[in-house]
Design a protein around this motif. Structure first.
Motif, PDB file in Angstrom:
ATOM      1  N   ASP A 112     -72.707   4.026   8.184  1.00  0.00           N
ATOM      2  CA  ASP A 112     -73.026   2.866   7.346  1.00  0.00           C
ATOM      3  C   ASP A 112     -71.741   2.201   6.867  1.00  0.00           C
ATOM      4  O   ASP A 112     -71.123   2.628   5.894  1.00  0.00           O
ATOM      5  CB  ASP A 112     -73.879   3.313   6.152  1.00  0.00           C
ATOM      6  N   VAL A 113     -71.330   1.156   7.577  1.00  0.00           N
ATOM      7  CA  VAL A 113     -70.144   0.378   7.217  1.00  0.00           C
ATOM      8  C   VAL A 113     -70.622  -0.959   6.677  1.00  0.00           C
ATOM      9  O   VAL A 113     -71.329  -1.696   7.371  1.00  0.00           O
ATOM     10  CB  VAL A 113     -69.222   0.159   8.437  1.00  0.00           C
ATOM     11  N   GLN A 114     -70.260  -1.265   5.449  1.00  0.00           N
ATOM     12  CA  GLN A 114     -70.731  -2.478   4.787  1.00  0.00           C
ATOM     13  C   GLN A 114     -69.597  -3.486   4.637  1.00  0.00           C
ATOM     14  O   GLN A 114     -68.507  -3.136   4.183  1.00  0.00           O
ATOM     15  CB  GLN A 114     -71.292  -2.131   3.403  1.00  0.00           C
ATOM     16  N   PHE A 122     -61.063  -9.891   3.208  1.00  0.00           N
ATOM     17  CA  PHE A 122     -62.285  -9.194   3.587  1.00  0.00           C
ATOM     18  C   PHE A 122     -61.993  -7.712   3.817  1.00  0.00           C
ATOM     19  O   PHE A 122     -61.003  -7.351   4.450  1.00  0.00           O
ATOM     20  CB  PHE A 122     -62.876  -9.808   4.859  1.00  0.00           C
ATOM     21  N   LEU A 123     -62.878  -6.855   3.304  1.00  0.00           N
ATOM     22  CA  LEU A 123     -62.778  -5.404   3.433  1.00  0.00           C
ATOM     23  C   LEU A 123     -64.093  -4.858   3.957  1.00  0.00           C
ATOM     24  O   LEU A 123     -65.066  -5.599   4.151  1.00  0.00           O
ATOM     25  CB  LEU A 123     -62.483  -4.764   2.069  1.00  0.00           C
ATOM     26  N   VAL A 124     -64.140  -3.557   4.183  1.00  0.00           N
ATOM     27  CA  VAL A 124     -65.403  -2.863   4.435  1.00  0.00           C
ATOM     28  C   VAL A 124     -65.505  -1.674   3.486  1.00  0.00           C
ATOM     29  O   VAL A 124     -64.496  -1.166   2.975  1.00  0.00           O
ATOM     30  CB  VAL A 124     -65.547  -2.382   5.896  1.00  0.00           C
ATOM     31  N   ARG A 125     -66.753  -1.252   3.242  1.00  0.00           N
ATOM     32  CA  ARG A 125     -67.006  -0.146   2.322  1.00  0.00           C
ATOM     33  C   ARG A 125     -67.796   0.944   3.026  1.00  0.00           C
ATOM     34  O   ARG A 125     -68.631   0.661   3.893  1.00  0.00           O
ATOM     35  CB  ARG A 125     -67.793  -0.650   1.103  1.00  0.00           C
ATOM     36  N   VAL A 132     -65.420   4.145  -1.573  1.00  0.00           N
ATOM     37  CA  VAL A 132     -64.284   4.177  -0.649  1.00  0.00           C
ATOM     38  C   VAL A 132     -64.349   2.916   0.208  1.00  0.00           C
ATOM     39  O   VAL A 132     -65.398   2.598   0.779  1.00  0.00           O
ATOM     40  CB  VAL A 132     -64.309   5.425   0.257  1.00  0.00           C
ATOM     41  N   TRP A 133     -63.230   2.207   0.252  1.00  0.00           N
ATOM     42  CA  TRP A 133     -63.136   0.980   1.031  1.00  0.00           C
ATOM     43  C   TRP A 133     -62.085   1.155   2.127  1.00  0.00           C
ATOM     44  O   TRP A 133     -61.276   2.082   2.075  1.00  0.00           O
ATOM     45  CB  TRP A 133     -62.762  -0.199   0.142  1.00  0.00           C
ATOM     46  N   CYS A 134     -62.100   0.253   3.092  1.00  0.00           N
ATOM     47  CA  CYS A 134     -61.138   0.275   4.177  1.00  0.00           C
ATOM     48  C   CYS A 134     -60.631  -1.146   4.385  1.00  0.00           C
ATOM     49  O   CYS A 134     -61.411  -2.111   4.285  1.00  0.00           O
ATOM     50  CB  CYS A 134     -61.800   0.812   5.452  1.00  0.00           C
ATOM     51  N   ASP A 135     -59.344  -1.266   4.666  1.00  0.00           N
ATOM     52  CA  ASP A 135     -58.733  -2.561   4.942  1.00  0.00           C
ATOM     53  C   ASP A 135     -58.393  -2.623   6.430  1.00  0.00           C
ATOM     54  O   ASP A 135     -57.321  -2.190   6.856  1.00  0.00           O
ATOM     55  CB  ASP A 135     -57.470  -2.725   4.093  1.00  0.00           C
ATOM     56  N   PRO A 136     -59.305  -3.159   7.247  1.00  0.00           N
ATOM     57  CA  PRO A 136     -59.051  -3.202   8.691  1.00  0.00           C
ATOM     58  C   PRO A 136     -57.814  -4.010   9.067  1.00  0.00           C
ATOM     59  O   PRO A 136     -57.201  -3.739  10.106  1.00  0.00           O
ATOM     60  CB  PRO A 136     -60.326  -3.852   9.255  1.00  0.00           C
TER      61      PRO A 136
END
Length: 272
Positions: A112-114, A122-125, A132-136
């Motif tokens: 589940d990537v939001q 823009f990020l994903v969670r 926890v978030w991710c910075d692609p």
């Protein structure tokens, strides 16, 4: 089914079913005539098959360390960064297209990537953990809320206060709309022919606001697509009439339908 028909079919699905990769590739197909959308979907399938990632963190490692997807820092304004096929081919993109890729690969792996449309970046969670978030764009760096705040402050430099609400999930329809808005503001969007299809696809997204629809209709008229601009303003005028009849409009909305129809008359008069 041509790219626009496929795009319309995708964005008219409920949010939980909207395939962001399909919508993004349909956008790309307008800039890259002849693009085989299914071929690029198969490439995303292959990326997922190679990953065997079991969770959010493993997926980030797979895409941004092993497969070397990265932000195009040197040529951020290159419109190709906004097209998912080019991102896959070149391993370079902007935050939103890299995020859409991670969402699409994650969906295939049951992760589940939001998408998170934080202003300016823009990020994903991680939908499972939620904190926890991710910075692609920056190597898939994992972030906590403090790290997200630092990213935000780098963009705004204190000119806008950070709000934790910025880090909630963004609905898929809004993600597609943001992709198109980015293109409309790009140098490619200065070409009236290109801008016309961008605005046309943007108007195909259900749920965008009346204000956005008016702005997009005005942009379409400026590109020369007066007929579609007039049709959109006519629809808005009809909806305003219906709201008046249902007593849903307030005093500030009085006369909206008349003003919109006056604009339509001016547009059509210019065609004569």
């Amino acid at each position: 089914m041509d790219p626009r028909e496929r795009f319309v079919a995708a964005v008219n699905l409920p949010a939980a079913q909207l395939p962001l990769d399909v919508a993004a590739l349909c956008i790309a197909a307008h800039a890259h005539p002849g693009l085989d959308i299914d071929e690029w979907i198969a490439r995303i399938d292959s990326l997922a098959a190679l990953g065997a990632a079991a969770d959010f963190d493993a997926l980030a490692v797979h895409l941004f360390e092993r497969e070397c997807f990265a932000g195009n820092i040197d040529h951020y304004d290159d419109p190709e960064n906004s097209f998912l096929d080019s991102v896959i081919q070149r391993r370079l993109g902007i935050p939103i297209t890299l995020s859409v890729l991670m969402i699409a690969v994650g969906r295939r792996l049951g992760i589940d990537v939001q998408g998170v449309g934080m202003p300016g970046h823009f990020l994903v969670r991680d939908g499972e953990r939620g904190d926890v978030w991710c910075d692609p764009f920056h190597g898939g760096a994992r972030l906590d809320i403090a790290g997200c705040r630092r990213r935000f402050d780098l963009v705004y430099g204190g000119a806008m206060p950070f709000q934790p609400a910025f880090l909630g999930p963004t609905p898929p329809h809004a993600i597609v709309a943001r992709m198109l808005a980015n293109l409309e503001r790009s140098r490619l969007g200065t070409d009236p022919v290109q801008r016309a299809w961008m605005c046309g696809l943007h108007l195909d997204i259900p749920g965008i606001t009346a204000e956005e629809r008016i702005q997009l209709a005005d942009q379409l008229a400026a590109t020369g697509d007066v007929m579609r601009a007039a049709r959109e303003l006519d629809r808005l005028a009809d909806e305003a009439d219906e709201a008046d009849e249902a007593d849903e409009a307030d005093e500030a909305d009085a006369g909206v339908a008349q003003r919109l129809r006056a604009r339509v008359r001016l547009l059509r008069a210019g065609m004569n």
